[in-house]
Motif scaffolding. Structure first.
Motif, PDB file in Angstrom:
ATOM      1  N   LEU A 231       0.812  -1.218   0.000  1.00  0.00           N
ATOM      2  CA  LEU A 231       0.000   0.000   0.000  1.00  0.00           C
ATOM      3  C   LEU A 231       0.843   1.264   0.000  1.00  0.00           C
ATOM      4  CD1 LEU A 231      -2.845  -1.010   2.493  1.00  0.00           C
ATOM      5  CD2 LEU A 231      -2.903  -1.008  -0.016  1.00  0.00           C
ATOM      6  N   ASN A 232       1.912   1.271   0.795  1.00  0.00           N
ATOM      7  CA  ASN A 232       2.779   2.450   0.890  1.00  0.00           C
ATOM      8  C   ASN A 232       4.243   2.034   0.772  1.00  0.00           C
ATOM      9  OD1 ASN A 232       0.731   4.613   1.632  1.00  0.00           O
ATOM     10  ND2 ASN A 232       0.372   3.109   3.265  1.00  0.00           N
ATOM     11  N   PRO A 233       4.638   1.567  -0.386  1.00  0.00           N
ATOM     12  CA  PRO A 233       6.013   1.075  -0.537  1.00  0.00           C
ATOM     13  C   PRO A 233       7.034   2.204  -0.532  1.00  0.00           C
ATOM     14  CG  PRO A 233       4.904   1.100  -2.658  1.00  0.00           C
ATOM     15  CD  PRO A 233       3.861   1.451  -1.634  1.00  0.00           C
ATOM     16  N   THR A 234       8.206   1.895  -0.011  1.00  0.00           N
ATOM     17  CA  THR A 234       9.314   2.849  -0.018  1.00  0.00           C
ATOM     18  C   THR A 234      10.553   2.296  -0.719  1.00  0.00           C
ATOM     19  OG1 THR A 234      10.152   2.049   2.120  1.00  0.00           O
ATOM     20  CG2 THR A 234       8.537   3.855   2.160  1.00  0.00           C
ATOM     21  N   LYS A 235      10.596   0.981  -0.919  1.00  0.00           N
ATOM     22  CA  LYS A 235      11.778   0.376  -1.532  1.00  0.00           C
ATOM     23  C   LYS A 235      11.450  -1.018  -2.047  1.00  0.00           C
ATOM     24  CE  LYS A 235      13.363  -1.392   2.946  1.00  0.00           C
ATOM     25  NZ  LYS A 235      14.450  -1.338   3.953  1.00  0.00           N
ATOM     26  N   LEU A 236      12.354  -1.542  -2.857  1.00  0.00           N
ATOM     27  CA  LEU A 236      12.346  -2.952  -3.231  1.00  0.00           C
ATOM     28  C   LEU A 236      13.337  -3.661  -2.315  1.00  0.00           C
ATOM     29  CD1 LEU A 236      12.508  -2.586  -7.123  1.00  0.00           C
ATOM     30  CD2 LEU A 236      10.461  -2.961  -5.709  1.00  0.00           C
ATOM     31  N   THR A 237      12.962  -4.812  -1.797  1.00  0.00           N
ATOM     32  CA  THR A 237      13.816  -5.447  -0.798  1.00  0.00           C
ATOM     33  C   THR A 237      13.686  -6.958  -0.823  1.00  0.00           C
ATOM     34  OG1 THR A 237      14.391  -5.456   1.570  1.00  0.00           O
ATOM     35  CG2 THR A 237      12.040  -5.319   1.011  1.00  0.00           C
ATOM     36  N   VAL A 238      14.708  -7.626  -0.323  1.00  0.00           N
ATOM     37  CA  VAL A 238      14.653  -9.063  -0.121  1.00  0.00           C
ATOM     38  C   VAL A 238      15.632  -9.416   1.000  1.00  0.00           C
ATOM     39  CG1 VAL A 238      16.432  -9.587  -1.858  1.00  0.00           C
ATOM     40  CG2 VAL A 238      14.760 -11.334  -1.227  1.00  0.00           C
ATOM     41  N   THR A 239      15.238 -10.342   1.837  1.00  0.00           N
ATOM     42  CA  THR A 239      16.117 -10.927   2.848  1.00  0.00           C
ATOM     43  C   THR A 239      15.935 -12.435   2.787  1.00  0.00           C
ATOM     44  OG1 THR A 239      16.010  -9.021   4.337  1.00  0.00           O
ATOM     45  CG2 THR A 239      16.676 -11.122   5.302  1.00  0.00           C
ATOM     46  N   LYS A 240      17.040 -13.142   2.619  1.00  0.00           N
ATOM     47  CA  LYS A 240      16.945 -14.585   2.410  1.00  0.00           C
ATOM     48  C   LYS A 240      18.242 -15.239   2.871  1.00  0.00           C
ATOM     49  CE  LYS A 240      15.765 -17.783  -1.386  1.00  0.00           C
ATOM     50  NZ  LYS A 240      15.383 -17.843  -2.809  1.00  0.00           N
ATOM     51  N   PRO A 241      18.152 -16.456   3.444  1.00  0.00           N
ATOM     52  CA  PRO A 241      19.382 -17.127   3.876  1.00  0.00           C
ATOM     53  C   PRO A 241      20.280 -17.456   2.692  1.00  0.00           C
ATOM     54  CG  PRO A 241      17.443 -18.148   4.864  1.00  0.00           C
ATOM     55  CD  PRO A 241      16.942 -17.222   3.800  1.00  0.00           C
ATOM     56  N   VAL A 242      21.564 -17.304   2.918  1.00  0.00           N
ATOM     57  CA  VAL A 242      22.563 -17.660   1.935  1.00  0.00           C
ATOM     58  C   VAL A 242      23.644 -18.461   2.648  1.00  0.00           C
ATOM     59  CG1 VAL A 242      23.845 -15.506   2.261  1.00  0.00           C
ATOM     60  CG2 VAL A 242      24.115 -16.782   0.143  1.00  0.00           C
ATOM     61  N   VAL A 243      24.162 -19.488   1.986  1.00  0.00           N
ATOM     62  CA  VAL A 243      25.233 -20.297   2.557  1.00  0.00           C
ATOM     63  C   VAL A 243      26.512 -19.973   1.794  1.00  0.00           C
ATOM     64  CG1 VAL A 243      25.973 -22.595   3.245  1.00  0.00           C
ATOM     65  CG2 VAL A 243      23.532 -22.086   3.029  1.00  0.00           C
ATOM     66  N   MET A 244      27.548 -19.572   2.533  1.00  0.00           N
ATOM     67  CA  MET A 244      28.764 -19.072   1.909  1.00  0.00           C
ATOM     68  C   MET A 244      29.958 -19.947   2.273  1.00  0.00           C
ATOM     69  SD  MET A 244      28.340 -15.034   2.860  1.00  0.00           S
ATOM     70  CE  MET A 244      28.419 -15.404   4.613  1.00  0.00           C
ATOM     71  N   TYR A 245      30.958 -19.890   1.416  1.00  0.00           N
ATOM     72  CA  TYR A 245      32.229 -20.510   1.740  1.00  0.00           C
ATOM     73  C   TYR A 245      32.892 -19.788   2.910  1.00  0.00           C
ATOM     74  CZ  TYR A 245      32.415 -23.318  -2.546  1.00  0.00           C
ATOM     75  OH  TYR A 245      32.168 -24.233  -3.532  1.00  0.00           O
ATOM     76  N   ILE A 246      33.648 -20.538   3.685  1.00  0.00           N
ATOM     77  CA  ILE A 246      34.573 -19.959   4.663  1.00  0.00           C
ATOM     78  C   ILE A 246      35.918 -19.827   3.960  1.00  0.00           C
ATOM     79  CG2 ILE A 246      35.849 -20.323   6.798  1.00  0.00           C
ATOM     80  CD1 ILE A 246      33.048 -19.628   7.386  1.00  0.00           C
ATOM     81  N   GLY A 247      36.436 -18.610   3.886  1.00  0.00           N
ATOM     82  CA  GLY A 247      37.705 -18.383   3.210  1.00  0.00           C
ATOM     83  C   GLY A 247      38.786 -17.961   4.177  1.00  0.00           C
ATOM     84  N   ASP A 248      39.967 -17.716   3.626  1.00  0.00           N
ATOM     85  CA  ASP A 248      41.059 -17.220   4.459  1.00  0.00           C
ATOM     86  C   ASP A 248      40.914 -15.712   4.606  1.00  0.00           C
ATOM     87  OD1 ASP A 248      41.970 -16.074   2.101  1.00  0.00           O
ATOM     88  OD2 ASP A 248      43.377 -17.702   1.700  1.00  0.00           O
ATOM     89  N   ASP A 249      41.897 -15.069   5.173  1.00  0.00           N
ATOM     90  CA  ASP A 249      41.774 -13.643   5.482  1.00  0.00           C
ATOM     91  C   ASP A 249      42.374 -12.764   4.393  1.00  0.00           C
ATOM     92  OD1 ASP A 249      40.804 -11.657   7.155  1.00  0.00           O
ATOM     93  OD2 ASP A 249      42.714 -11.403   8.173  1.00  0.00           O
ATOM     94  N   THR A 250      42.523 -13.297   3.181  1.00  0.00           N
ATOM     95  CA  THR A 250      43.044 -12.484   2.096  1.00  0.00           C
ATOM     96  C   THR A 250      41.940 -11.610   1.526  1.00  0.00           C
ATOM     97  OG1 THR A 250      42.597 -14.248   0.518  1.00  0.00           O
ATOM     98  CG2 THR A 250      44.791 -14.187   1.503  1.00  0.00           C
ATOM     99  N   ASP A 251      42.328 -10.513   0.948  1.00  0.00           N
ATOM    100  CA  ASP A 251      41.372  -9.543   0.433  1.00  0.00           C
ATOM    101  C   ASP A 251      40.869  -9.995  -0.930  1.00  0.00           C
ATOM    102  OD1 ASP A 251      39.867  -7.362  -0.044  1.00  0.00           O
ATOM    103  OD2 ASP A 251      41.494  -5.910  -0.002  1.00  0.00           O
ATOM    104  N   PHE A 252      39.563 -10.115  -1.083  1.00  0.00           N
ATOM    105  CA  PHE A 252      39.028 -10.518  -2.386  1.00  0.00           C
ATOM    106  C   PHE A 252      38.395  -9.349  -3.126  1.00  0.00           C
ATOM    107  CE2 PHE A 252      34.764 -12.368  -0.561  1.00  0.00           C
ATOM    108  CZ  PHE A 252      34.424 -11.120  -0.081  1.00  0.00           C
ATOM    109  N   ASP A 253      38.609  -8.135  -2.652  1.00  0.00           N
ATOM    110  CA  ASP A 253      38.198  -6.970  -3.427  1.00  0.00           C
ATOM    111  C   ASP A 253      38.991  -6.942  -4.738  1.00  0.00           C
ATOM    112  OD1 ASP A 253      36.395  -6.138  -1.612  1.00  0.00           O
ATOM    113  OD2 ASP A 253      37.585  -4.502  -0.798  1.00  0.00           O
ATOM    114  N   GLY A 254      38.311  -6.604  -5.783  1.00  0.00           N
ATOM    115  CA  GLY A 254      38.979  -6.548  -7.076  1.00  0.00           C
ATOM    116  C   GLY A 254      38.938  -7.864  -7.823  1.00  0.00           C
ATOM    117  N   VAL A 255      38.533  -8.944  -7.147  1.00  0.00           N
ATOM    118  CA  VAL A 255      38.366 -10.228  -7.819  1.00  0.00           C
ATOM    119  C   VAL A 255      37.084 -10.172  -8.639  1.00  0.00           C
ATOM    120  CG1 VAL A 255      38.028 -12.708  -7.516  1.00  0.00           C
ATOM    121  CG2 VAL A 255      39.590 -11.452  -6.005  1.00  0.00           C
TER     122      VAL A 255
END
Length: 306
Positions: free
Chosen positions: A144-168
């Motif tokens: 009736l009075n929307p302000t945004k499009l949104t979603v929240t959902k479970p995701v299962v992720m890998y456990i990685g090391d502490d290296t930076d994956f920015d730029g990958v």
């Protein structure tokens, strides 16, 4: 369940819908950290990570109805972490909020823009082939009075090391594995409708409207886990023996657990009152991992050190 401290790296990206003839939108990427909680074995065991968001050079307009954002997500062990699973569950939340002073244009945006995100998993796995597990469809937060499009959902992720994956560079959706992160592709689409085509795109106010994309990972406090219960934990469901979804399983949904169960113990798997089928597993050689397909019709399988 005891709450444990964890750091989440949230990312906000700002896009501007381009006027007709503009080739790309101006945008910024604004990372920010915040503290949340997760039920794992020790304080600050796991850090959720969202990489820097990358964006194509287009913006939503009648000439280009698709806008794409790419980023990677991951769980990371912090120093001295005792978390020994290969994967971790989190809630992935994506919000797309129109910005500006034109209320009518914001409503038009929410009526004629749709969005979805695909989390990439290793090709050939159950998670890669099941849209219920890998696809996030955005909806209005209020009909009736929307302000945004949104979603929240479970995701299962890998456990990685502490290296930076920015730029990958994210690879989606043909992710072939071999990495310790999950790429995500978020796509926004402008409907091919006369109400937002041609001059109506201008007169509706969409041409000067902005939108903000917010991405966050938080603890899923409602997720229902399976547990290994037996003589080593007095037949109780405890965090140390909490199983996680196996994102590399190929024959349907499967729970997994990695750790050590010493000889002389006896155990089964349990989830919401449902036990693994068959007799108790009697440990004659040290167990290093356990698998179960979430059905009372099937027994568990275990890998041992010998």
């Amino acid at each position: 369940m005891n709450k444990k401290s964890l750091i989440v790296s949230g990312v906000a990206a700002i896009g501007v819908i381009a006027a007709i003839g503009t080739s790309f939108a101006m945008y910024k990427i604004l990372p920010a950290d915040q503290n949340v909680n997760i039920g794992v074995r020790t304080d600050a065991d796991i850090q959720y990570k969202v990489s820097t968001v990358t964006k194509d050079d287009t913006a939503l307009s009648p000439e280009d109805r698709v806008d794409t954002f790419n980023f990677n997500i991951q769980g990371r062990k912090v120093a001295n972490s005792l978390y020994n699973q290969n994967y971790v569950v989190a809630n992935l939340t994506i919000d797309v909020t129109p910005t500006g002073d034109n209320a009518t244009a914001k409503t038009t945006f929410l009526n004629y823009v749709s969005g979805s995100a695909v989390v990439s998993y290793k090709v050939g796995t159950h998670f890669a082939s099941n849209v219920d597990l890998n696809t996030f469809t955005l909806d209005k937060d209020d009909e009736l009075n929307p302000t945004k499009l949104t979603v929240t959902k479970p995701v299962v992720m890998y456990i990685g090391d502490d290296t930076d994956f920015d730029g990958v560079s994210p690879v989606s959706p043909e992710y072939a594995g071999g990495a310790d992160y999950n790429p995500v592709a978020l796509t926004l689409n402008l409907a091919d409708d006369d109400a937002v085509n041609g001059k109506n795109f201008i007169t509706s106010g969409l041409a000067e409207l902005g939108y903000q994309v917010d991405i966050s990972l938080t603890e899923d406090t409602d997720y229902s886990y399976a547990y290994i219960v037996g003589t080593m934990n007095n037949w109780q469901s405890v965090e140390e023996y909490r199983m996680v979804p196996n994102i590399e399983a190929t024959e349907g949904f499967e729970w997994c657990w990695f750790g050590t169960i010493d000889t002389g113990n006896s155990f089964k798997c349990l989830k919401d009152g449902t036990w693994s089928g068959g007799n108790n597993y009697e440990v004659t050689n040290t167990v290093t991992s356990v698998y179960w397909n979430d059905s009372s019709d099937a027994g568990l399988s275990a890998v041992t050190s010998e």
